[in-house]
Design a protein around this motif. Structure first.
Motif, short mmCIF file in Angstrom:
data_model
loop_
_atom_site.label_atom_id
_atom_site.label_comp_id
_atom_site.label_asym_id
_atom_site.label_seq_id
_atom_site.Cartn_x
_atom_site.Cartn_y
_atom_site.Cartn_z
N VAL A 1 -8.95 4.65 -12.64
CA VAL A 1 -8.88 4.15 -11.28
C VAL A 1 -10.22 3.57 -10.87
CG1 VAL A 1 -7.06 5.76 -10.61
CG2 VAL A 1 -9.43 6.39 -10.28
N VAL A 2 -10.18 2.59 -10.00
CA VAL A 2 -11.39 1.91 -9.56
C VAL A 2 -11.35 1.79 -8.04
CG1 VAL A 2 -12.71 -0.23 -9.69
CG2 VAL A 2 -11.46 0.58 -11.70
N ASP A 3 -12.40 2.24 -7.38
CA ASP A 3 -12.51 2.02 -5.93
C ASP A 3 -12.78 0.54 -5.70
OD1 ASP A 3 -12.17 4.67 -5.39
OD2 ASP A 3 -14.26 5.09 -4.96
N ASP A 4 -12.14 0.00 -4.68
CA ASP A 4 -12.27 -1.42 -4.43
C ASP A 4 -12.05 -1.67 -2.94
OD1 ASP A 4 -12.59 -4.11 -4.93
OD2 ASP A 4 -10.72 -4.35 -6.03
N VAL A 5 -12.43 -2.84 -2.48
CA VAL A 5 -12.18 -3.23 -1.09
C VAL A 5 -10.78 -3.81 -1.01
CG1 VAL A 5 -12.92 -4.73 0.79
CG2 VAL A 5 -14.62 -3.67 -0.68
N LEU A 6 -9.99 -3.35 -0.05
CA LEU A 6 -8.64 -3.89 0.12
C LEU A 6 -8.72 -5.32 0.62
CD1 LEU A 6 -6.89 -0.85 1.85
CD2 LEU A 6 -6.61 -1.62 -0.50
N CYS B 1 -5.72 -1.53 5.83
CA CYS B 1 -4.46 -0.83 5.60
C CYS B 1 -3.62 -0.89 6.88
CB CYS B 1 -4.74 0.61 5.20
SG CYS B 1 -3.26 1.63 5.07
N PRO B 2 -2.34 -1.24 6.80
CA PRO B 2 -1.52 -1.32 8.01
C PRO B 2 -1.21 0.04 8.64
CG PRO B 2 -0.18 -1.70 6.06
CD PRO B 2 -1.60 -1.62 5.60
N VAL B 3 -1.50 1.11 7.91
CA VAL B 3 -1.21 2.44 8.43
C VAL B 3 -2.44 3.08 9.06
CG1 VAL B 3 -0.46 4.77 7.81
CG2 VAL B 3 0.64 2.79 6.77
N CYS B 4 -3.59 3.03 8.35
CA CYS B 4 -4.76 3.75 8.85
C CYS B 4 -5.98 2.86 9.10
CB CYS B 4 -5.13 4.87 7.88
SG CYS B 4 -5.82 4.26 6.32
N ALA B 5 -5.90 1.58 8.76
CA ALA B 5 -6.96 0.59 8.97
C ALA B 5 -8.16 0.75 8.04
CB ALA B 5 -7.43 0.56 10.42
N SER B 6 -8.06 1.60 7.03
CA SER B 6 -9.13 1.74 6.05
C SER B 6 -9.28 0.44 5.26
CB SER B 6 -8.82 2.89 5.08
OG SER B 6 -9.75 2.90 4.01
N ARG B 7 -10.48 0.16 4.79
CA ARG B 7 -10.72 -1.03 3.95
C ARG B 7 -10.92 -0.67 2.49
NH1 ARG B 7 -11.09 -6.28 6.00
NH2 ARG B 7 -10.84 -6.54 3.78
N ILE B 8 -10.91 0.62 2.15
CA ILE B 8 -11.17 1.04 0.78
C ILE B 8 -9.86 1.33 0.07
CG2 ILE B 8 -12.38 2.71 -0.69
CD1 ILE B 8 -14.22 0.94 1.00
N GLY B 9 -9.72 0.76 -1.12
CA GLY B 9 -8.52 0.96 -1.91
C GLY B 9 -8.85 1.54 -3.27
N VAL C 1 -0.50 -1.11 -1.35
CA VAL C 1 -0.82 -2.46 -0.90
C VAL C 1 0.39 -3.36 -1.14
CG1 VAL C 1 -2.26 -4.48 -1.37
CG2 VAL C 1 -3.29 -2.22 -1.20
N GLY C 2 0.72 -4.13 -0.13
CA GLY C 2 1.85 -5.03 -0.21
C GLY C 2 3.06 -4.52 0.54
#
Length: 180
Positions: free
Chosen positions: A36-41, A45-53, A69-70
């Motif tokens: 797994v790799v941390d990345d910027v969305l 996120c439409p649920v919590c507004a986080s930018r980290i994916g 995502v999607g």
């Protein structure tokens, strides 16, 4: 040319010939899934507004609430109801209350910090008020921060970010509605 054995102890399968590391097909798949790799969305996120994916071989999910995502929540449906009992600190006291709309409620109350959240409704709130009644300030929802209150807050908070907890609960509520 003879095939080499999988490097995983107690695995008798042959290693995949094209693999960079001598692993069988099963263990290669397990290794790939854990990559797994941390990345910027690409967008909040439409649920919590986080930018980290988190990018995984099976797709990208929000690092906070695990929303895929999607996938888009149905805009015609009301947001999921997530009842919480919150603990807000202001100076040397804590307010213990309940709400189903956390952001709106906290916007209406003067506070310095959201200390902790518990998933629950008015009955849990009333139970907390009774348990901590020795520290209660009059008949309000405010409590002095005594050793007992501090211990309670530490136990329910357990070092977790309350906003991340709330985002996860919202995501779970959406998933339970069959939207995930």
């Amino acid at each position: 040319m003879t095939a080499s054995a999988c490097l995983v102890p107690d695995c008798d399968d042959a290693a995949q010939p094209e693999a960079l590391v001598a692993l069988c097909a099963h263990h290669l798949a397990l290794a790939a899934e854990s990559a797994v790799v941390d990345d910027v969305l690409p967008h909040p996120c439409p649920v919590c507004a986080s930018r980290i994916g988190i990018r995984m071989p099976s797709g990208t999910v929000c690092a906070t609430c695990e929303w895929r995502v999607g996938e888009v929540p149905d805009a015609d449906l009301a947001p999921p109801r997530v009842d919480v009992v919150y603990a807000l600190r202001f100076e040397d006291r804590v307010k213990i209350g309940t709400t189903s709309n956390l952001r709106q409620r906290l916007g209406a109350i003067w506070h310095e910090e959201l200390v902790a959240l518990e998933r629950g409704d008015r009955s849990l709130e009333q139970r907390r008020h009774a348990e901590l009644s020795e520290a209660r300030i009059g008949r309000t929802e405010w409590f002095r921060i005594t050793d007992e209150v501090a211990a309670h807050l530490a136990a329910i908070g357990e070092g977790r970010d309350p906003w991340m907890q709330h985002a996860r609960w919202r995501s779970e509520a959406l998933a339970l509605r069959g939207l995930a």
